[in-house]
Design a protein around this motif. Structure first.
Motif, PDB file in Angstrom:
ATOM      1  N   MET A   1       6.653  10.526 -15.304  1.00 40.96           N
ATOM      2  CA  MET A   1       5.535   9.684 -14.892  1.00 40.96           C
ATOM      3  C   MET A   1       5.975   8.913 -13.656  1.00 40.96           C
ATOM      4  SD  MET A   1       2.817  10.053 -16.764  1.00 40.96           S
ATOM      5  CE  MET A   1       1.798   8.595 -16.575  1.00 40.96           C
ATOM      6  N   HIS A   2       5.233   9.079 -12.572  1.00 32.70           N
ATOM      7  CA  HIS A   2       5.595   8.400 -11.334  1.00 32.70           C
ATOM      8  C   HIS A   2       4.613   7.278 -11.034  1.00 32.70           C
ATOM      9  CE1 HIS A   2       5.513   8.130  -6.788  1.00 32.70           C
ATOM     10  NE2 HIS A   2       6.663   7.606  -7.150  1.00 32.70           N
ATOM     11  N   CYS A   3       5.151   6.114 -10.758  1.00 37.30           N
ATOM     12  CA  CYS A   3       4.305   4.941 -10.541  1.00 37.30           C
ATOM     13  C   CYS A   3       3.890   4.825  -9.077  1.00 37.30           C
ATOM     14  CB  CYS A   3       5.069   3.690 -10.961  1.00 37.30           C
ATOM     15  SG  CYS A   3       4.112   2.204 -10.756  1.00 37.30           S
ATOM     16  N   SER A   4       2.607   4.656  -8.845  1.00 34.86           N
ATOM     17  CA  SER A   4       2.008   4.319  -7.546  1.00 34.86           C
ATOM     18  C   SER A   4       1.847   5.503  -6.601  1.00 34.86           C
ATOM     19  CB  SER A   4       2.749   3.181  -6.828  1.00 34.86           C
ATOM     20  OG  SER A   4       3.918   3.661  -6.195  1.00 34.86           O
ATOM     21  N   GLY A   5       2.212   6.708  -7.041  1.00 35.18           N
ATOM     22  CA  GLY A   5       2.074   7.852  -6.152  1.00 35.18           C
ATOM     23  C   GLY A   5       0.766   8.609  -6.365  1.00 35.18           C
TER      24      GLY A   5
ATOM     25  N   PHE B   1       3.461  -4.644   3.775  1.00 33.59           N
ATOM     26  CA  PHE B   1       3.223  -3.570   4.741  1.00 33.59           C
ATOM     27  C   PHE B   1       1.731  -3.291   4.867  1.00 33.59           C
ATOM     28  CE2 PHE B   1       7.595  -2.600   3.478  1.00 33.59           C
ATOM     29  CZ  PHE B   1       8.170  -2.341   4.709  1.00 33.59           C
ATOM     30  N   PRO B   2       1.260  -2.909   6.051  1.00 33.90           N
ATOM     31  CA  PRO B   2      -0.151  -2.544   6.207  1.00 33.90           C
ATOM     32  C   PRO B   2      -0.445  -1.166   5.619  1.00 33.90           C
ATOM     33  CG  PRO B   2       0.961  -2.454   8.337  1.00 33.90           C
ATOM     34  CD  PRO B   2       1.977  -2.902   7.333  1.00 33.90           C
ATOM     35  N   ILE B   3      -0.529  -1.095   4.293  1.00 29.77           N
ATOM     36  CA  ILE B   3      -0.864   0.151   3.597  1.00 29.77           C
ATOM     37  C   ILE B   3      -2.083  -0.120   2.720  1.00 29.77           C
ATOM     38  CG2 ILE B   3       1.485   1.071   3.597  1.00 29.77           C
ATOM     39  CD1 ILE B   3       1.730   0.034   0.701  1.00 29.77           C
ATOM     40  N   PRO B   4      -2.810   0.921   2.309  1.00 33.61           N
ATOM     41  CA  PRO B   4      -4.066   0.695   1.570  1.00 33.61           C
ATOM     42  C   PRO B   4      -3.920  -0.238   0.359  1.00 33.61           C
ATOM     43  CG  PRO B   4      -3.906   2.983   2.191  1.00 33.61           C
ATOM     44  CD  PRO B   4      -2.610   2.341   2.597  1.00 33.61           C
ATOM     45  N   GLU B   5      -2.840  -0.101  -0.400  1.00 30.82           N
ATOM     46  CA  GLU B   5      -2.654  -0.943  -1.579  1.00 30.82           C
ATOM     47  C   GLU B   5      -2.721  -2.426  -1.212  1.00 30.82           C
ATOM     48  OE1 GLU B   5       1.216  -0.606  -3.385  1.00 30.82           O
ATOM     49  OE2 GLU B   5       0.887  -2.428  -4.529  1.00 30.82           O
ATOM     50  N   VAL B   6      -1.980  -2.809  -0.171  1.00 29.88           N
ATOM     51  CA  VAL B   6      -1.912  -4.214   0.207  1.00 29.88           C
ATOM     52  C   VAL B   6      -3.230  -4.657   0.843  1.00 29.88           C
ATOM     53  CG1 VAL B   6      -0.637  -5.913   1.552  1.00 29.88           C
ATOM     54  CG2 VAL B   6       0.585  -4.015   0.494  1.00 29.88           C
TER      55      VAL B   6
ATOM     56  N   TRP C   1      -8.367   3.747  -2.612  1.00 28.46           N
ATOM     57  CA  TRP C   1      -7.004   4.208  -2.336  1.00 28.46           C
ATOM     58  C   TRP C   1      -6.761   4.489  -0.862  1.00 28.46           C
ATOM     59  CZ3 TRP C   1      -2.479   5.532  -5.262  1.00 28.46           C
ATOM     60  CH2 TRP C   1      -2.514   5.033  -6.573  1.00 28.46           C
ATOM     61  N   ASN C   2      -7.837   4.521  -0.071  1.00 28.41           N
ATOM     62  CA  ASN C   2      -7.674   4.765   1.370  1.00 28.41           C
ATOM     63  C   ASN C   2      -8.160   3.598   2.207  1.00 28.41           C
ATOM     64  OD1 ASN C   2      -6.648   7.527   1.326  1.00 28.41           O
ATOM     65  ND2 ASN C   2      -8.614   7.971   0.346  1.00 28.41           N
ATOM     66  N   MET C   3      -8.325   2.442   1.567  1.00 32.93           N
ATOM     67  CA  MET C   3      -8.912   1.287   2.259  1.00 32.93           C
ATOM     68  C   MET C   3      -8.012   0.811   3.392  1.00 32.93           C
ATOM     69  SD  MET C   3     -10.150  -2.210   0.428  1.00 32.93           S
ATOM     70  CE  MET C   3     -11.791  -1.782  -0.094  1.00 32.93           C
ATOM     71  N   MET C   4      -8.479   0.965   4.630  1.00 36.23           N
ATOM     72  CA  MET C   4      -7.700   0.475   5.768  1.00 36.23           C
ATOM     73  C   MET C   4      -8.592  -0.306   6.734  1.00 36.23           C
ATOM     74  SD  MET C   4      -4.498   0.674   5.649  1.00 36.23           S
ATOM     75  CE  MET C   4      -3.694   0.625   7.242  1.00 36.23           C
ATOM     76  N   TYR C   5      -9.414  -1.195   6.182  1.00 41.19           N
ATOM     77  CA  TYR C   5     -10.218  -2.075   7.032  1.00 41.19           C
ATOM     78  C   TYR C   5     -10.192  -3.474   6.435  1.00 41.19           C
ATOM     79  CZ  TYR C   5     -13.615  -1.274   3.290  1.00 41.19           C
ATOM     80  OH  TYR C   5     -14.218  -1.191   2.062  1.00 41.19           O
ATOM     81  N   PHE C   6     -10.464  -4.473   7.267  1.00 37.42           N
ATOM     82  CA  PHE C   6     -10.529  -5.856   6.807  1.00 37.42           C
ATOM     83  C   PHE C   6     -11.976  -6.307   6.718  1.00 37.42           C
ATOM     84  CE2 PHE C   6      -6.070  -7.490   8.173  1.00 37.42           C
ATOM     85  CZ  PHE C   6      -5.590  -7.217   6.906  1.00 37.42           C
TER      86      PHE C   6
ATOM     87  N   LEU D   1      -4.564  -5.655  11.953  1.00 38.32           N
ATOM     88  CA  LEU D   1      -4.340  -4.642  10.921  1.00 38.32           C
ATOM     89  C   LEU D   1      -3.768  -3.414  11.619  1.00 38.32           C
ATOM     90  CD1 LEU D   1      -4.523  -3.497   8.113  1.00 38.32           C
ATOM     91  CD2 LEU D   1      -6.917  -3.001   8.493  1.00 38.32           C
ATOM     92  N   PRO D   2      -2.439  -3.339  11.703  1.00 35.54           N
ATOM     93  CA  PRO D   2      -1.852  -2.215  12.428  1.00 35.54           C
ATOM     94  C   PRO D   2      -2.146  -0.905  11.697  1.00 35.54           C
ATOM     95  CG  PRO D   2      -0.223  -3.901  11.868  1.00 35.54           C
ATOM     96  CD  PRO D   2      -1.447  -4.163  11.061  1.00 35.54           C
ATOM     97  N   THR D   3      -2.568   0.083  12.410  1.00 36.82           N
ATOM     98  CA  THR D   3      -2.769   1.391  11.805  1.00 36.82           C
ATOM     99  C   THR D   3      -1.846   2.377  12.499  1.00 36.82           C
ATOM    100  OG1 THR D   3      -4.644   1.570  13.283  1.00 36.82           O
ATOM    101  CG2 THR D   3      -5.132   1.153  10.984  1.00 36.82           C
ATOM    102  N   THR D   4      -1.176   3.142  11.704  1.00 37.19           N
ATOM    103  CA  THR D   4      -0.230   4.074  12.327  1.00 37.19           C
ATOM    104  C   THR D   4      -0.660   5.504  12.061  1.00 37.19           C
ATOM    105  OG1 THR D   4       1.103   3.707  10.366  1.00 37.19           O
ATOM    106  CG2 THR D   4       1.827   2.665  12.407  1.00 37.19           C
TER     107      THR D   4
END
Lengths: 373, 312
Positions: free
Chosen positions: A129-133, A173-178, A357-362, A370-373
């Motif tokens: 079982m892998h957490c957060s992946g 980190f600027p990732i969807p979770e955060v 899970w893909n949220m990358m907007y404020f 909001l840095p996007t890479t």
């Protein structure tokens, strides 16, 4: 120039330092601890791989509480864990857990994802079982918790308590979770107080107390009076207490770090997920799937609200919490616009799993890049 | 605006004061001709010892003292190899750094994440009410005050007293000092011990003020930055507070820039103190530059009576 004697003696002292220091480091991490040894033959053995020390009072500590919870409730269970495992070493320690006879192995860091999938291929008769992946296979499942739900409730409190209408957020980190957590927190705050702005500072680390301290002090210097954070230390709570502003804990109850500052916080109850997985594994009905549990399953909670939270706000928070537990309320319900004015979630709809899970907007009112890479 | 700048400088000063303490101690050691690269290790040990004692006795002031003494104790290892055995100081210092980090990581394991009583900010009455300067200088913790006073006192001792002259002579020309009847080894031993004491105090400040908790590797390279600070302050204790505040400002700048909306690579900015360290370490290892910057002429050179020629 260095003469020979000087070089030899220096070399010896360096070697001695290396040997003693190195031995200390080697014996230090990662350590392994056998926790229980039941006498019955019919038992299930589960192993955990932790990215940090169990004493970190954050991420790993919460997972270890979950392990203890499962162990206490399931009398057929024997557990073992390895702490402070660097992500590059994950496969080696998974092998070790398999050799120790673990039937179920939990890997509790995003960075273990590929190693876990590979291990699933190597050991087809074990459960992983892998957490957060997000990668799964026949014998590798994934799990995570809906942390945005308690963040939303904490946002309600923050919006009600702030006097300067400025909230601060120390983010790893600027990732969807955060980003999802920041938006949920801000959403709650705006609901109580439409003038609230949330200032976000990225520290680009999960575990850097010094960076967290500098970021928090910077935010407080700008007149921010309520802080939230997503990173793995208790530093922000400590800094808030020192400076007489408010804060929320993260992952575990952090009120001991700031009895006055700690308004509430987000709590993870990994134990309920572990219990479910292990019962299924023991009874042979486990199958690979994604657990994303929240209030409804009891996998998240909020820390006790302290005396600075007004009683009417307390009542509202409890009410919303109860509604979320029945799935009759969900924070990310449309219409939701991002801060550039684009409609992200249509009116009346709930944000989907993939959307979250893909949220990358404020959301509007969040200040900071909001840095996007 | 003025308030913002004052606040920025206040935080810079406190962020840099850990570096300042360690750098001051190293300046004393290097002035005697001893390069001690083990600052990181002594700081780490000091941080753990201070935290541990503060946790056990609930008295952070006792923690400060024990933290300082533990750094001093560890520095004796370097003194023994580099002064008594005349060993290569770079190797011995590196060994000390690894030893200190390893030992503190090992013995600190049981207390990770615990909370010990920490040191409070002491605002000095009247002085702290002065606009601008008061905010910057007089709302700090006791170790920051101590570091600023030490900078002045050490500067005075080194440049204006006989004691300082002795120290500088040993560092510039140990042969001459020896002819004059100065006990070179004794002076170097004491200078190294002062260096260890200050490095230990820097560690204590880290675990009692800066991040009032113990975690493995909490020094995070500060000991190495302190070595760079020694060079940036040109071996002058009175310049060290400016250099340390500058480094402190660099370390908090990324967060300020984010709030004010500058789109800069914050990760890149955070590397500047370390880049500065690499640069200055490169410079100091080139003997030509060392002379140019005003480094003690006998720095990193063991003194063995009558064997002078070997090192030229």
């Amino acid at each position: 120039m260095v003469n020979r004697r000087e070089f030899l003696v220096g070399g010896l002292s360096l070697a001695a330092g290396l040997a003693i220091g190195g031995a200390a480091v080697a014996s230090l991490k990662p350590t392994e601890e056998v926790v229980t040894t039941p006498q019955e033959k019919e038992y299930l053995k589960a192993g955990w791989i932790y990215v940090g020390p169990v004493g970190d009072k954050g991420w790993t500590y919460a997972h270890d509480l979950g392990r203890k919870y499962a162990e206490e409730r399931l009398d057929f269970l024997e557990t073992i864990y390895i702490e402070s495992v660097q992500e590059k070493d994950a496969d080696r320690y998974i092998d070790e857990l398999v050799e120790e006879g673990c039937d179920v192995i939990f890997t509790t860091s995003y960075g273990y994802m590929d190693a876990t999938i590979e291990a699933g291929k190597r050991y087809p008769d074990r459960i992983f079982m892998h957490c957060s992946g997000f990668k799964r296979s026949e014998n590798v499942g994934t799990y995570f918790i809906r942390m945005y739900q308690p963040y939303y409730l904490n946002g309600l409190i923050a919006g009600a308590v702030t006097k300067s209408n400025k909230l601060g957020y120390v983010a790893a980190f600027p990732i969807p979770e955060v980003v999802r957590h920041i938006n949920a927190f801000h959403l709650g705050a705006r609901e109580m107080n439409p003038d609230v702005e949330t200032y976000v500072v990225w520290i680009y680390s999960w575990f850097d107390p010094d960076a967290a301290r500098s970021a928090a002090e910077t935010l407080i210097g700008q007149g921010i009076d309520v802080l939230a954070f997503t990173e793995d230390t208790s530093t922000v709570v400590e800094v808030a207490e020192e400076n007489g502003v408010f804060s929320f804990g993260h992952y575990t109850d952090m009120s001991m770090y700031g009895p006055n500052a700690h308004l509430s916080g987000q709590i993870a109850n990994w134990g309920v997920i572990y219990e479910d997985v292990l019962i299924r594994a023991y009874t042979g009905v486990w199958y690979s799937k994604d657990y994303w549990w929240g209030f409804a399953e009891g996998a998240v909670d909020i820390a006790p609200m302290n005396k600075y939270v007004p009683s009417d706000v307390k009542a509202l928070v409890e009410e919303r919490k109860a509604l979320m537990a029945e799935w009759t309320f969900e924070p990310f319900t449309g219409p939701i616009y991002d801060r550039d004015g684009n409609l992200q979630v249509p009116d009346g709809e709930r944000a989907s799993h993939d959307h979250l899970w893909n949220m990358m907007y404020f959301l509007p009112g969040i200040v900071g890049e909001l840095p996007t890479t | 605006m003025f308030e913002d700048i004052a606040l920025f400088l206040e935080v810079s000063l406190s962020a840099g004061s850990v570096l300042l303490l360690a750098a001051l101690g190293e300046i004393v050691a290097e002035r005697s001709g001893i390069l001690n690269l083990g600052v990181e290790g002594m700081m780490s040990t000091g941080a753990l010892a201070a935290f541990y004692i503060s946790l056990m006795t609930q008295n952070p002031y006792l923690g400060i003292i024990v933290g300082g003494l533990s750094g001093l104790l560890l520095s004796l290892a370097h003194a023994f190899t580099s002064v008594t055995l005349k060993a290569n100081q770079i190797l011995s210092g590196l060994g000390l750094a690894i030893l200190g980090i390893g030992l503190s990581g090992f013995f600190g394991k049981p207390v990770i994440g615990m909370i010990a009583p920490s040191l409070d900010i002491i605002a000095i009455p009247l002085l702290s009410d002065i606009p601008f300067v008061g905010v910057i200088l007089f709302r700090q913790d006791i170790l920051t005050y101590f570091s600023l006073i030490s900078a002045l006192v050490l500067g005075y001792i080194i440049y204006y007293t006989k004691l300082g002259l002795v120290l500088r002579t040993v560092g510039e020309n140990p042969e001459a000092a020896d002819y004059m009847g100065i006990n070179v080894d004794l002076v170097r031993y004491i200078a190294i011990m002062i260096g260890g004491l200050f490095a230990g105090l820097a560690g204590a400040q880290l675990s009692l003020v800066h991040l009032p908790t113990w975690i493995e590797n909490m020094t995070a390279g500060r000991g190495w930055i302190a070595l760079a600070l020694v060079i940036f302050s040109l071996w002058n204790p009175m310049l060290a507070p400016f250099a340390s505040t500058f480094f402190g400002a660099l370390s908090i700048l990324p967060y300020y820039l984010q709030i004010f909306g500058f789109r800069v690579g914050t990760g890149l900015l955070a590397t500047i103190p370390y880049l500065g360290t690499v640069l200055s370490m490169t410079l100091i290892s080139m003997s030509r530059f060392r002379k140019y910057l005003g480094a003690p002429a006998a720095l990193a050179r063991p003194y063995i009576r009558g064997e002078k020629e070997l090192y030229k």
